[in-house]
Design an enzyme around this catalytic site. Structure first.
Site, PDB file in Angstrom:
ATOM      1  N   HIS A  13     -31.171   6.037-151.614  1.00 40.96           N
ATOM      2  CA  HIS A  13     -29.812   5.930-152.150  1.00 40.96           C
ATOM      3  C   HIS A  13     -29.170   4.668-151.593  1.00 40.96           C
ATOM      4  O   HIS A  13     -29.156   4.442-150.381  1.00 40.96           O
ATOM      5  CB  HIS A  13     -28.978   7.151-151.759  1.00 40.96           C
ATOM      6  CG  HIS A  13     -27.750   7.318-152.601  1.00 40.96           C
ATOM      7  ND1 HIS A  13     -27.720   8.139-153.698  1.00 40.96           N
ATOM      8  CD2 HIS A  13     -26.531   6.740-152.523  1.00 40.96           C
ATOM      9  CE1 HIS A  13     -26.518   8.068-154.250  1.00 40.96           C
ATOM     10  NE2 HIS A  13     -25.782   7.221-153.556  1.00 40.96           N
TER      11      HIS A  13
ATOM     12  N   LYS B  59     -24.521  16.541-161.862  1.00 40.16           N
ATOM     13  CA  LYS B  59     -23.975  17.386-160.813  1.00 40.16           C
ATOM     14  C   LYS B  59     -22.460  17.491-160.929  1.00 40.16           C
ATOM     15  O   LYS B  59     -21.830  16.773-161.706  1.00 40.16           O
ATOM     16  CB  LYS B  59     -24.365  16.844-159.437  1.00 40.16           C
ATOM     17  CG  LYS B  59     -23.909  15.412-159.172  1.00 40.16           C
ATOM     18  CD  LYS B  59     -24.437  14.916-157.836  1.00 40.16           C
ATOM     19  CE  LYS B  59     -23.937  13.505-157.549  1.00 40.16           C
ATOM     20  NZ  LYS B  59     -24.371  13.023-156.231  1.00 40.16           N
TER      21      LYS B  59
ATOM     22  N   TYR C 140      11.172  20.626-157.719  1.00 39.04           N
ATOM     23  CA  TYR C 140      11.260  21.049-156.321  1.00 39.04           C
ATOM     24  C   TYR C 140      11.720  19.907-155.426  1.00 39.04           C
ATOM     25  O   TYR C 140      11.319  18.762-155.591  1.00 39.04           O
ATOM     26  CB  TYR C 140       9.906  21.550-155.829  1.00 39.04           C
ATOM     27  CG  TYR C 140       9.508  22.901-156.366  1.00 39.04           C
ATOM     28  CD1 TYR C 140      10.253  24.037-156.075  1.00 39.04           C
ATOM     29  CD2 TYR C 140       8.369  23.041-157.152  1.00 39.04           C
ATOM     30  CE1 TYR C 140       9.886  25.279-156.554  1.00 39.04           C
ATOM     31  CE2 TYR C 140       7.978  24.279-157.640  1.00 39.04           C
ATOM     32  CZ  TYR C 140       8.744  25.402-157.341  1.00 39.04           C
ATOM     33  OH  TYR C 140       8.381  26.625-157.823  1.00 39.04           O
TER      34      TYR C 140
ATOM     35  N   ASP D 110       1.900  24.269-161.844  1.00 39.04           N
ATOM     36  CA  ASP D 110       1.419  24.472-163.209  1.00 39.04           C
ATOM     37  C   ASP D 110       2.078  23.556-164.234  1.00 39.04           C
ATOM     38  O   ASP D 110       1.684  23.564-165.403  1.00 39.04           O
ATOM     39  CB  ASP D 110       1.658  25.926-163.644  1.00 39.04           C
ATOM     40  CG  ASP D 110       1.081  26.912-162.654  1.00 39.04           C
ATOM     41  OD1 ASP D 110      -0.127  26.813-162.371  1.00 39.04           O
ATOM     42  OD2 ASP D 110       1.838  27.763-162.154  1.00 39.04           O
TER      43      ASP D 110
ATOM     44  N   ARG E 119     -31.337   6.002-161.807  1.00 42.44           N
ATOM     45  CA  ARG E 119     -30.494   7.199-161.821  1.00 42.44           C
ATOM     46  C   ARG E 119     -29.104   6.805-162.336  1.00 42.44           C
ATOM     47  O   ARG E 119     -28.381   6.064-161.667  1.00 42.44           O
ATOM     48  CB  ARG E 119     -30.386   7.812-160.422  1.00 42.44           C
ATOM     49  CG  ARG E 119     -31.722   8.244-159.848  1.00 42.44           C
ATOM     50  CD  ARG E 119     -31.545   9.008-158.544  1.00 42.44           C
ATOM     51  NE  ARG E 119     -30.792   8.280-157.541  1.00 42.44           N
ATOM     52  CZ  ARG E 119     -31.300   7.375-156.717  1.00 42.44           C
ATOM     53  NH1 ARG E 119     -32.588   7.057-156.788  1.00 42.44           N
ATOM     54  NH2 ARG E 119     -30.539   6.767-155.825  1.00 42.44           N
TER      55      ARG E 119
ATOM     56  N   CYS F 241       4.678  20.143-160.076  1.00 42.03           N
ATOM     57  CA  CYS F 241       4.631  21.554-159.677  1.00 42.03           C
ATOM     58  C   CYS F 241       3.188  22.059-159.775  1.00 42.03           C
ATOM     59  O   CYS F 241       2.280  21.341-160.197  1.00 42.03           O
ATOM     60  CB  CYS F 241       5.536  22.377-160.581  1.00 42.03           C
ATOM     61  SG  CYS F 241       7.225  21.753-160.718  1.00 42.03           S
TER      62      CYS F 241
ATOM     63  N   ARG G 163     -27.588   9.527-144.522  1.00 42.79           N
ATOM     64  CA  ARG G 163     -27.056  10.836-144.904  1.00 42.79           C
ATOM     65  C   ARG G 163     -28.191  11.852-144.866  1.00 42.79           C
ATOM     66  O   ARG G 163     -28.184  12.767-144.071  1.00 42.79           O
ATOM     67  CB  ARG G 163     -26.413  10.747-146.290  1.00 42.79           C
ATOM     68  CG  ARG G 163     -25.761  12.034-146.765  1.00 42.79           C
ATOM     69  CD  ARG G 163     -24.974  11.824-148.051  1.00 42.79           C
ATOM     70  NE  ARG G 163     -25.811  11.364-149.150  1.00 42.79           N
ATOM     71  CZ  ARG G 163     -25.337  11.096-150.362  1.00 42.79           C
ATOM     72  NH1 ARG G 163     -24.035  11.191-150.618  1.00 42.79           N
ATOM     73  NH2 ARG G 163     -26.152  10.688-151.321  1.00 42.79           N
TER      74      ARG G 163
END
Length: 794
Positions: free
Chosen positions: A589, A462, A687, A737, A647, A735, A560
């Site tokens: 779980h 997942k 910045y 990017d 799992r 920043c 859950r």
């Protein structure tokens, strides 16, 4: 090589049953037969696979010769011959030893902790014209890989370069008997594969067993421990201790110390063999970096791109095509192939072999590039196009030719296929997430080793494979024989199905809006409530299906999702006496299996689950319901709760809660320096001007920012990246990017690689998680989709 099957039986001390035939090729991988009538398949039983299980399909595909160590009903294969032996691996090694002993050229064996493959490939790149040289493909340096390499020798080569690697004591004895090198090369001594050795001294002695019969030994004289031990053991041989200072390496296009050592050892080989040094040194500036693994990238227009350029020979082509077939799914397959240089075969015979290989692998289209392959266009029966050089291909290149295809790039280094790779890649972002599929397989097998016989594995694929990618991981896992994949949402499962994944896929967050499409694509839902049970049952009836598999979730304390103890009678009543659904598995779980402080709670969950699932098994005695509880931490810490299946999640990706030293890192986030600046005291960076310069400082700008998943809380020195192996702290604020590093005192240039996180202690994803006070999962799943994923495999 050419043998009769009857000869092989005699050489290996085995018995032949059935037909004799001519053998020209030996394989251990059932995916590899490109000339099946002349192929011997050696069936090997491993921890997770048994080669004997593939005999039927290989026979159907035309293979007629088998070496086995298990009794086979030979009457079912009337046209085949079977060599029966006590141990298939030992028989394979005896055959390889025999074949090597017939070889009259010079055999060179390379061992060491690191640099073996690079040194081997650079020896091949420096080989003088007219010298036929064989080198073992890729990292074929194991007990099986070395045997297969030796059996690839035609016999008329002048040089055979064989790589040898070990991971535990006793292995080199067997490799030495097979290789029996005339010349040995020892690259260096390090910590790689140290876990089975008491200390470096023991490992050094084990590796040096390889040179027992070698008359000449080349070694890295920069390491006094290695130099001293070789002189003690083999002082009566021709010894050549070399360092980077032994030769003029000023034209070497690499400046790092490891590359300089590898180049010096490659040159030294030609020296000790009596070759003219000048032609070798002339080739030094042309040395190319060695792609250690095949790379799988996302291509343009829905294509998959396998890049295996700079490694072009008939043996490695077969391996690369196998990988292309394994990842293609239902997509048409395209091979872009250059002239194959220095094969030692007449061109006509060479390209006939290539054409036979393409027919066997069902390659749809060949794009041939080079003056030689153009002349043999008639050998190929598939769709084809030919160009005399790479630039001619790029001038005619049209993106519409490459839509939803799987493409293999396989080119000799002189053809510059990196330009084709750049044109066909979907993303050209400098920052990449490298995903090592071989390490992932290692981790899978580690967890398999913890399981009782017969216990199955479901893999959690997942969140795009914990950030590593969905299909590419699923394709590998399907081949590795795991029982189930689990995804979070139905659209992830649909993507897998459309890409060709056929194994069972469980959808964990199955909602009623997705039930119809799940049934269309054969996806199996987690059912956790009466409303979802009724809604899915209705959807299955509308589709006219019967006995559709579901997976029941029980709530034993996570609170859950899931049915509670008081719901069990209602579940039984809803599913009894109906033919629409059946329970394929029932699971729960664990909420705190990774922490010792929750051990009593975890054991309580396991006890509640056992009682609840027992009631379901009693109610449906003929259903063979699979029970599973353990997640990654549970596998390691609660072996008593394995039940029928476990799992495996984050453990597959290199994260352990008990034995981290047993796992290998899967993901490495890399980028490059795009600019370097020299700043003076009083200047600021970024910045908010938070990066305050208080001394003469060199900074490097790296194109990764918070939009790529680099958390802003790592700003202002909280995290350091590795630049040429040294930590460089982030200076100022990250920043969107980009970010800036302080590289003062580090020998670095624009274009040098940067490791954001990887395998080095202090630089791992777990270390980053500790700094951020979070878990590794969050970091892995936060890496932006605009960061290019590159999948590597030997």
């Amino acid at each position: 090589m050419t043998y009769r099957l009857e000869e092989i039986a005699s050489i290996t001390g085995s018995t032949l049953t059935g037909r004799d035939c001519r053998i020209e090729r030996v394989i251990t991988d059932s995916r590899n037969p490109y000339d099946p009538a002349a192929t011997l398949f050696v069936a090997i039983r491993g921890n997770n696979h048994d080669g004997h299980a593939f005999i039927r399909s290989l026979y159907a595909g035309g293979v007629r010769a088998f070496l086995t160590d298990t009794d086979i009903d030979t009457a079912a294969y009337p046209e085949a011959g079977f060599v029966r032996c006590p141990d298939s691996v030992a028989a394979l090694q005896r055959l390889a030893t025999y074949h090597r002993n017939r070889f009259r050229g010079t055999v060179v064996a390379i061992t060491g902790s690191n640099g073996k493959t690079v040194t081997k490939e650079w020896i091949a790149q420096l080989c003088p014209p007219g010298v036929k040289l064989f080198r073992s493909p890729r990292s074929y340096n194991s007990q099986i890989g070395v045997a297969l390499s030796l059996l690839m020798l035609d016999g008329d080569e002048r040089l055979a370069i064989i790589e040898a690697g070990i991971s535990e004591p006793g292995e080199m004895e067997r490799l030495e008997r097979m290789i029996r090198p005339d010349v040995g090369i020892f690259t260096n001594l390090g910590d790689a594969h140290q876990e089975h050795f008491t200390d470096l001294g023991q490992k050094l002695n084990e590796k040096l067993i390889l040179f027992r019969q070698a008359q000449t030994i080349i070694y890295n004289a920069s390491d006094p421990t290695v130099a001293q031990r070789i002189c003690e053991l083999y002082g009566d041989r021709q010894l050549a201790g070399v360092t980077p200072q032994s030769y003029d390496l000023s034209t070497l296009p690499f400046s790092d110390s490891a590359s300089r050592e590898n180049a010096a050892e490659a040159i030294a080989l030609y020296d000790v063999l009596g070759f003219d040094r000048q032609p070798v040194l002339v080739s030094l500036p042309t040395l190319q970096s060695v792609a250690m693994r095949m790379e799988l990238k996302e291509g343009i227009c829905g294509c998959k791109l396998v890049n295996d350029s700079y490694n072009s020979d008939i043996n490695s082509l077969a391996l690369s095509l196998d990988y292309l077939v394994s990842v293609a799914g239902g997509q048409p397959k395209i091979l872009i192939l250059s002239d194959i240089r220095q094969s030692g075969l007449p061109a006509e015979k060479l390209y006939e072999q290539v054409a036979a290989l393409l027919r066997t692998k069902r390659i749809d289209t060949l794009i041939g590039i080079g003056e030689e392959i153009v002349q043999h266009a008639a050998s190929f029966g598939c769709d084809k196009a030919f160009y005399r050089n790479t630039d001619e291909f790029l001038r005619s290149y049209n993106r519409t030719q490459f839509v939803n295809k799987s493409i293999l790039l396989k080119g000799s280094r002189a053809f510059g296929f990196e330009k084709i790779s750049h044109a066909l890649e979907q993303r050209t972002h400098t920052t990449v997430l490298e995903v090592n599929l071989d390490n992932m397989i290692h981790n899978l097998n580690y967890f398999r080793s913890l399981l009782d016989p017969g216990v199955r594995i479901m893999i959690m694929d997942k969140a795009s494979g914990y950030g590593t990618g969905t299909y590419e991981v699923a394709s590998m896992l399907q081949h590795q024989g795991v029982s189930f994949l689990a995804v979070a949402f139905a659209d992830e499962g649909v993507t897998l199905r459309e890409a060709g994944i056929t194994m069972p896929v469980v959808v964990l967050n199955a909602d009623s809006d997705s039930f119809e499409i799940m049934i269309d694509y054969g996806l199996e839902p987690e059912i956790y409530s009466f409303s979802s049970l009724e809604a899915f049952s209705q959807a299955v009836r509308r589709h006219g299906e019967t006995r559709y598999p579901i997976h029941l979730k029980l709530d034993t304390g996570m609170h859950r999702l899931g049915f509670t103890e008081s719901d069990i009678d209602g579940v039984v009543a809803a599913l009894r006496d109906q033919r629409t659904l059946y329970i394929r598995s029932v699971f729960t779980h664990l909420a705190g299996s990774d922490e010792e402080r929750h051990n009593d709670f975890t054991r309580g969950q396991i006890a509640r689950y056992t009682a609840m699932s027992d009631r379901l098994l009693e109610a449906f005695p003929g259903e063979h319901i699979i029970r599973h509880v353990c997640n990654t931490a549970g596998i390691e810490r609660f072996p008593e709760a394995q039940f029928d299946m476990v799992r495996l999640g984050v453990g597959l990706y290199g994260i352990s809660f008990a034995h981290q030293e047993q796992l290998l890192p899967v993901s490495t986030l890399r980028s490059r320096i795009v600019q370097i600046k020299e700043l003076q005291p009083g200047e600021t960076v970024g910045y908010g001007r938070w990066g305050i310069i208080d001394r003469p400082t060199r900074t490097a700008t790296v194109p990764i920012g918070y939009a790529d998943g680099l958390d802003r809380h790592l700003s202002r020195g909280a995290w350091s990246m590795l630049v040429n192996g040294r930590p460089a702290p982030i200076i100022g604020n990250i920043c969107m990017d980009t970010c800036m590093l302080d590289i003062t005192g580090i020998d670095a240039r624009e274009g040098d690689p940067v490791t954001i996180f990887g395998a080095e202690p202090g630089n791992t994803v777990s270390d980053m998680a500790a700094v951020l006070k979070t878990i590794p999962y969050e970091i892995m799943t936060s890496i932006s989709t605009r960061v290019k994923r590159v999948y590597t495999k030997e």
